[in-house]
Write a protein that holds these residues in place. Structure first.
Motif, PDB file in Angstrom:
ATOM      1  N   PRO A  19       0.804  -1.229   0.000  1.00 43.03           N
ATOM      2  CA  PRO A  19       0.000   0.000   0.000  1.00 43.03           C
ATOM      3  C   PRO A  19       0.834   1.275   0.000  1.00 43.03           C
ATOM      4  O   PRO A  19       0.331   2.345  -0.387  1.00 43.03           O
ATOM      5  CB  PRO A  19      -0.818  -0.114   1.299  1.00 43.03           C
ATOM      6  N   ASN A  23       0.738   4.522  -6.561  1.00 37.11           N
ATOM      7  CA  ASN A  23      -0.401   3.915  -7.247  1.00 37.11           C
ATOM      8  C   ASN A  23      -0.034   3.472  -8.659  1.00 37.11           C
ATOM      9  O   ASN A  23      -0.488   2.434  -9.135  1.00 37.11           O
ATOM     10  CB  ASN A  23      -1.567   4.906  -7.308  1.00 37.11           C
ATOM     11  N   TYR A 168      -7.505   0.117  -1.176  1.00 36.36           N
ATOM     12  CA  TYR A 168      -6.989  -0.730  -0.104  1.00 36.36           C
ATOM     13  C   TYR A 168      -7.948  -0.611   1.079  1.00 36.36           C
ATOM     14  O   TYR A 168      -8.341   0.496   1.466  1.00 36.36           O
ATOM     15  CB  TYR A 168      -5.614  -0.261   0.343  1.00 36.36           C
ATOM     16  N   ASN A 169      -8.301  -1.717   1.682  1.00 36.35           N
ATOM     17  CA  ASN A 169      -9.119  -1.665   2.889  1.00 36.35           C
ATOM     18  C   ASN A 169      -8.325  -1.142   4.086  1.00 36.35           C
ATOM     19  O   ASN A 169      -8.909  -0.647   5.051  1.00 36.35           O
ATOM     20  CB  ASN A 169      -9.684  -3.045   3.215  1.00 36.35           C
ATOM     21  N   ASP A 170      -6.995  -1.242   4.007  1.00 32.02           N
ATOM     22  CA  ASP A 170      -6.134  -0.752   5.080  1.00 32.02           C
ATOM     23  C   ASP A 170      -4.797  -0.356   4.466  1.00 32.02           C
ATOM     24  O   ASP A 170      -4.073  -1.212   3.940  1.00 32.02           O
ATOM     25  CB  ASP A 170      -5.927  -1.846   6.141  1.00 32.02           C
ATOM     26  N   TYR A 171      -4.480   0.935   4.497  1.00 38.03           N
ATOM     27  CA  TYR A 171      -3.238   1.399   3.872  1.00 38.03           C
ATOM     28  C   TYR A 171      -1.993   0.898   4.603  1.00 38.03           C
ATOM     29  O   TYR A 171      -0.862   1.081   4.119  1.00 38.03           O
ATOM     30  CB  TYR A 171      -3.201   2.921   3.774  1.00 38.03           C
ATOM     31  N   ILE A 174      -1.749  -4.942   3.638  1.00 33.56           N
ATOM     32  CA  ILE A 174      -2.250  -5.484   2.374  1.00 33.56           C
ATOM     33  C   ILE A 174      -3.058  -6.753   2.598  1.00 33.56           C
ATOM     34  O   ILE A 174      -3.890  -7.129   1.748  1.00 33.56           O
ATOM     35  CB  ILE A 174      -1.076  -5.775   1.401  1.00 33.56           C
ATOM     36  N   GLU A 177      -6.587  -6.722   2.060  1.00 36.77           N
ATOM     37  CA  GLU A 177      -6.949  -6.837   0.656  1.00 36.77           C
ATOM     38  C   GLU A 177      -7.440  -5.519   0.040  1.00 36.77           C
ATOM     39  O   GLU A 177      -7.473  -4.481   0.690  1.00 36.77           O
ATOM     40  CB  GLU A 177      -7.986  -7.953   0.451  1.00 36.77           C
ATOM     41  N   ILE A 178      -7.781  -5.634  -1.245  1.00 43.26           N
ATOM     42  CA  ILE A 178      -8.260  -4.506  -2.048  1.00 43.26           C
ATOM     43  C   ILE A 178      -9.686  -4.801  -2.473  1.00 43.26           C
ATOM     44  O   ILE A 178     -10.040  -5.950  -2.762  1.00 43.26           O
ATOM     45  CB  ILE A 178      -7.350  -4.312  -3.289  1.00 43.26           C
ATOM     46  N   GLY A 214     -12.560   2.038   4.308  1.00 43.04           N
ATOM     47  CA  GLY A 214     -11.491   1.256   4.907  1.00 43.04           C
ATOM     48  C   GLY A 214     -11.807   0.734   6.290  1.00 43.04           C
ATOM     49  O   GLY A 214     -12.898   0.915   6.831  1.00 43.04           O
ATOM     50  N   LYS A 220      -7.595   3.614   1.491  1.00 46.85           N
ATOM     51  CA  LYS A 220      -6.747   4.384   0.581  1.00 46.85           C
ATOM     52  C   LYS A 220      -7.095   3.997  -0.847  1.00 46.85           C
ATOM     53  O   LYS A 220      -6.973   2.838  -1.229  1.00 46.85           O
ATOM     54  CB  LYS A 220      -5.268   4.108   0.848  1.00 46.85           C
ATOM     55  N   LEU A 222      -6.833   3.456  -4.710  1.00 46.75           N
ATOM     56  CA  LEU A 222      -5.787   3.129  -5.668  1.00 46.75           C
ATOM     57  C   LEU A 222      -6.114   3.657  -7.059  1.00 46.75           C
ATOM     58  O   LEU A 222      -5.230   4.166  -7.763  1.00 46.75           O
ATOM     59  CB  LEU A 222      -5.600   1.605  -5.720  1.00 46.75           C
TER      60      LEU A 222
END
Length: 232
Positions: A19, A23, A168-171, A174, A177-178, A214, A220, A222
């Protein structure tokens, strides 16, 4: 620092690595992977036959005029060598966006087949490359703008009739996940995400939207594809 603490620290840094990358790099890798990847024709045909039957029997009436809000229910629909419950969020976002604009001319199995031919990553196991969504919309005559630049996102969201975000669910992790979702606008201008477990209520403002997507405010974005209506 103990051995366990050092190990945990290393794992945290490793999870935050992807993350933290630009990008352009992450999106470029996904685009490159999709460029060299496609689901074999025989498997596409088999998936299409099976998906058509399941869609007609179980889902066509429900989703003819309603957004798909829970992809976990679609485990029986195939996407390449995966399934829509696990890896179908990008295609669902396109479906929802076209449904919102009343421009939906394909069934969900039809969309799946299109992206299986061009756009999926690792035979669908990693879903669909973000740029492929904009490419598909343009191919059917929809005005679509695409960006991976953070400075573009707020204005593109404002200008778009409806837009699709890959985030991103959490910057910082990873492993969270996305996920890709369709964002529509309420009459008062608030944003509402569809097929999002993280953001179930409409929110006001782009910053609030990104955080709502998130985990604990750590979303975050992408990539973003905006559908721009003529004259806007």
């Amino acid at each position: 620092m103990s051995g366990r603490e050092a190990d945990n620290s290393f794992k945290a840094r490793a999870r935050a690595f992807v993350p933290s990358l630009p990008n352009a790099l992450v999106e470029g890798v996904l685009r490159l992977m999709s460029f060299f990847d496609h689901v074999p024709g025989r498997l596409r045909e088999q998936n299409r036959r099976e998906n058509d039957g399941i869609w007609a029997e179980k889902y066509s009436r429900t989703y003819a005029e309603s957004f798909i809000e829970d992809q976990a229910l679609l485990k029986d629909l195939k996407l390449g060598k995966s399934d829509m419950a696990y890896a179908g969020c990008e295609i669902i976002a396109v479906y929802n966006a076209l449904l919102d604009r009343k421009k939906l001319e394909e069934t969900l199995p039809g969309l799946i087949s299109c992206f299986e031919k061009k756009g999926v990553v690792l035979n669908g196991r990693f879903g669909t490359a973000p740029r492929a969504l904009a490419r598909y919309l343009r191919s059917i005559g929809i005005g679509a703008e695409y960006s991976i630049r953070r400075k573009d996102f707020p204005l593109l969201a404002e200008r778009s009739a409806v837009f699709i975000v890959t985030a991103y669910n959490d910057y910082a992790d990873i492993m969270q996940e996305i996920h890709t979702v369709c964002i529509t606008k309420e009459p008062d201008g608030r944003f509402r995400a569809h097929n999002s477990r993280k953001c179930r209520e409409s929110v006001e403002g782009f910053d609030a939207l990104e955080q709502a997507l998130g985990v604990g405010g750590r979303g975050k974005i992408l990539a973003m594809t905006g559908i721009i209506e003529k004259g806007e």
